[in-house]
Motif scaffolding. Structure first.
Motif, short mmCIF file in Angstrom:
data_model
loop_
_atom_site.label_atom_id
_atom_site.label_comp_id
_atom_site.label_asym_id
_atom_site.label_seq_id
_atom_site.Cartn_x
_atom_site.Cartn_y
_atom_site.Cartn_z
N SER A 148 13.45 -30.53 107.12
CA SER A 148 12.24 -30.61 106.93
C SER A 148 11.96 -29.06 106.35
CB SER A 148 11.06 -30.63 107.99
OG SER A 148 11.38 -29.87 108.55
N GLU A 149 13.05 -28.17 106.42
CA GLU A 149 13.05 -27.04 106.48
C GLU A 149 13.61 -26.74 104.83
OE1 GLU A 149 13.58 -23.97 110.43
OE2 GLU A 149 15.05 -25.31 109.10
N ILE A 150 14.36 -28.16 103.90
CA ILE A 150 14.69 -27.47 103.02
C ILE A 150 13.35 -28.12 101.86
CG2 ILE A 150 16.45 -28.89 101.22
CD1 ILE A 150 19.08 -29.41 103.27
N GLU A 151 13.04 -28.88 102.54
CA GLU A 151 11.66 -29.99 101.95
C GLU A 151 10.36 -28.70 101.47
OE1 GLU A 151 12.58 -34.60 102.72
OE2 GLU A 151 11.38 -33.28 103.59
N ALA A 152 10.74 -27.64 102.81
CA ALA A 152 8.92 -27.03 103.00
C ALA A 152 9.99 -26.09 100.94
CB ALA A 152 9.31 -26.17 104.04
N ASP A 153 11.22 -25.37 101.22
CA ASP A 153 11.44 -24.17 100.12
C ASP A 153 12.98 -24.24 99.44
OD1 ASP A 153 12.17 -22.13 99.17
OD2 ASP A 153 12.04 -20.36 101.03
N PRO A 154 12.94 -25.65 98.65
CA PRO A 154 13.35 -25.85 97.70
C PRO A 154 14.84 -24.91 97.43
CG PRO A 154 11.65 -27.06 97.09
CD PRO A 154 11.32 -26.61 97.85
N LEU A 155 13.69 -23.94 96.92
CA LEU A 155 14.41 -23.11 96.01
C LEU A 155 14.99 -22.45 96.52
CD1 LEU A 155 11.42 -22.11 93.49
CD2 LEU A 155 13.38 -22.80 93.36
N SER A 156 15.57 -21.91 97.47
CA SER A 156 15.57 -20.81 98.01
C SER A 156 16.96 -21.60 98.98
CB SER A 156 14.81 -20.83 99.56
OG SER A 156 14.23 -19.77 98.86
N ALA A 157 17.01 -23.51 98.86
CA ALA A 157 18.11 -24.29 99.53
C ALA A 157 18.78 -24.07 98.26
CB ALA A 157 17.79 -25.21 100.18
N ALA A 158 18.13 -24.92 97.44
CA ALA A 158 18.96 -24.81 96.02
C ALA A 158 20.22 -23.16 95.88
CB ALA A 158 18.65 -25.35 95.22
N GLU A 159 19.43 -22.07 96.27
CA GLU A 159 19.99 -21.40 95.37
C GLU A 159 21.03 -20.83 96.33
OE1 GLU A 159 17.20 -18.71 95.61
OE2 GLU A 159 16.28 -18.88 93.24
N THR A 160 20.73 -21.38 97.84
CA THR A 160 21.46 -21.04 99.19
C THR A 160 22.94 -21.97 98.08
OG1 THR A 160 19.91 -20.44 101.15
CG2 THR A 160 21.88 -21.27 100.94
N ALA A 161 22.84 -23.24 98.71
CA ALA A 161 23.83 -24.41 98.61
C ALA A 161 25.43 -24.10 96.96
CB ALA A 161 23.38 -25.93 98.41
N ALA A 162 24.04 -23.22 96.45
CA ALA A 162 25.28 -23.22 94.48
C ALA A 162 25.80 -21.65 95.17
CB ALA A 162 24.10 -22.76 93.78
N LYS A 163 25.16 -20.99 95.98
CA LYS A 163 26.48 -19.77 96.29
C LYS A 163 27.77 -20.58 96.76
CE LYS A 163 22.86 -16.59 95.32
NZ LYS A 163 21.48 -15.73 96.18
N LEU A 164 27.26 -21.38 98.13
CA LEU A 164 27.91 -21.23 98.76
C LEU A 164 29.19 -22.33 97.80
CD1 LEU A 164 25.71 -22.42 101.99
CD2 LEU A 164 27.74 -20.58 102.32
N THR A 165 28.90 -23.27 97.76
CA THR A 165 30.01 -24.44 97.03
C THR A 165 30.74 -23.76 95.30
OG1 THR A 165 28.14 -25.05 95.62
CG2 THR A 165 27.91 -26.28 98.07
N LYS A 166 29.81 -23.10 95.05
CA LYS A 166 30.20 -21.85 93.68
C LYS A 166 30.42 -23.37 92.65
CE LYS A 166 33.32 -18.56 95.84
NZ LYS A 166 33.49 -19.22 97.11
N GLN A 167 29.36 -24.12 92.55
CA GLN A 167 28.64 -25.13 91.41
C GLN A 167 27.51 -25.21 91.77
OE1 GLN A 167 31.27 -26.63 90.25
NE2 GLN A 167 33.37 -25.84 91.41
N VAL A 168 27.02 -25.88 90.45
CA VAL A 168 25.73 -26.28 90.44
C VAL A 168 24.89 -27.31 91.65
CG1 VAL A 168 24.14 -26.43 88.36
CG2 VAL A 168 25.88 -25.73 87.70
N VAL A 169 23.79 -26.92 91.53
CA VAL A 169 23.38 -27.84 92.81
C VAL A 169 21.83 -28.30 92.49
CG1 VAL A 169 21.98 -27.83 94.75
CG2 VAL A 169 24.69 -26.76 94.42
N LEU A 170 22.00 -29.96 92.17
CA LEU A 170 20.26 -30.48 92.13
C LEU A 170 20.03 -31.30 92.84
CD1 LEU A 170 20.05 -33.01 88.54
CD2 LEU A 170 19.28 -33.30 90.87
N LEU A 171 19.04 -30.33 93.87
CA LEU A 171 18.68 -31.48 94.49
C LEU A 171 16.64 -31.77 94.03
CD1 LEU A 171 17.95 -30.67 97.46
CD2 LEU A 171 16.52 -28.65 97.76
N LYS A 172 17.67 -33.07 94.39
CA LYS A 172 16.89 -34.41 94.36
C LYS A 172 15.44 -34.05 95.17
CE LYS A 172 20.05 -36.95 94.71
NZ LYS A 172 20.74 -38.50 94.22
N GLY A 173 14.18 -34.76 94.74
CA GLY A 173 12.91 -34.73 94.87
C GLY A 173 11.65 -34.63 93.56
N ASN A 174 10.57 -34.76 94.10
CA ASN A 174 9.63 -35.40 93.11
C ASN A 174 9.69 -34.28 92.33
OD1 ASN A 174 6.67 -34.50 92.86
ND2 ASN A 174 6.80 -36.34 92.45
#
Length: 268
Positions: A148-174
């Motif tokens: 629910s926190e990821i869905e509430a702020d997908p921008l921050s979540a995707a940015e965090t995931a990209a930095k952690l994995t060092k890869q492009v992250v495509l967070l799916k959703g509407n």
């Protein structure tokens, strides 16, 4: 400029199946065999020259019944799609590790998101989680963010995931959110709700793999980025879904088959 016009290419008389792009798939399982048909169909309809498949024999036989053009052996491929329809179980890790070892470009989806070793990963990849998968991925890095926190702020979540994995992250959703390790983040326009159907993500993974393979030279030369490929793939997926839905309720295979018509419109 339409983002699809830069990633879709009309075949020329000088092309062969290799120059048009070869995409490999390590997807599907005995539990979820349909994932491979959806992803492979989407890749073929996007316009690659050849598709390879590596997976369980029973799944391979089923795939050949509907897609006889697929090559069932390892070999040259500019991009690999890995994980769609594969459970996130330790027994699956060796297949995923082996496939990623020689990959230059990859789409990491579903079960492969949790099983991939991002510290040793040499491929340049696009990760394609939905919010629930990203929640589980974050736990590996000690990040406690709920779905629910990821869905509430997908921008921050995707940015965090990209930095952690060092890869492009495509967070799916509407609204799909795409973030690069350097912090650049973009979002797509809202997609039609009909895209929320089982197997839709497998179709997206196939589209992305095809676009990577077809644009491998441009990626190698720095003329186009993986985040641009990811954005274009999400747009193509959404447009195919919207086109398929014009005639009524859709299933994922309808989306995959509609891809060719969207590509045809762009290349006309």
């Amino acid at each position: 400029m339409d983002p699809l016009s830069t990633v879709l290419h009309r075949p020329t008389a000088q092309d062969d199946k290799y120059s048009r792009g070869v995409v490999g798939f390590v997807t599907g399982s005995v539990e979820y065999p349909g994932a491979v048909i959806l992803g492979v169909t989407a890749a073929i309809r996007t316009g690659v020259g050849m598709v390879r498949y590596i997976g369980p024999e029973s799944v391979a036989r089923m795939l050949l019944e509907v897609r006889p053009e697929v090559v069932l052996q390892a070999g040259r491929a500019q991009a690999w799609v890995i994980g769609s329809g594969i459970p996130a179980e330790p027994a699956q890790a060796s297949r995923i590790t082996e496939a990623l070892a020689d990959a230059t470009y990859a789409v990491i989806d579903a079960g492969a998101l949790e099983l991939s070793d991002y510290e040793s990963l040499t491929a340049k990849a696009v990760l394609t989680p939905h919010a629930g998968e990203l929640e589980r991925l974050f736990k590996r890095f000690g990040v406690n963010l709920s779905r629910s926190e990821i869905e509430a702020d997908p921008l921050s979540a995707a940015e965090t995931a990209a930095k952690l994995t060092k890869q492009v992250v495509l967070l799916k959703g509407n609204i799909t959110t795409i973030s690069s390790p350097d912090g650049r983040t973009v979002q797509t326009p809202p997609a039609i709700p009909a895209l929320a159907t089982a197997g839709s993500g497998d179709v997206l993974a196939g589209i992305l793999g095809a676009l990577m393979a077809a644009n491998a030279r441009g990626l190698d030369a720095g003329q186009i980025s993986l985040s641009e490929i990811a954005y274009a793939g999400a747009i193509l997926h959404a447009r195919a879904g919207a086109l398929a839905a014009e005639d009524g309720p859709i299933a994922a295979l309808d989306i995959a088959e509609a891809v060719r018509f969207v590509v045809g419109q762009i290349l006309a």
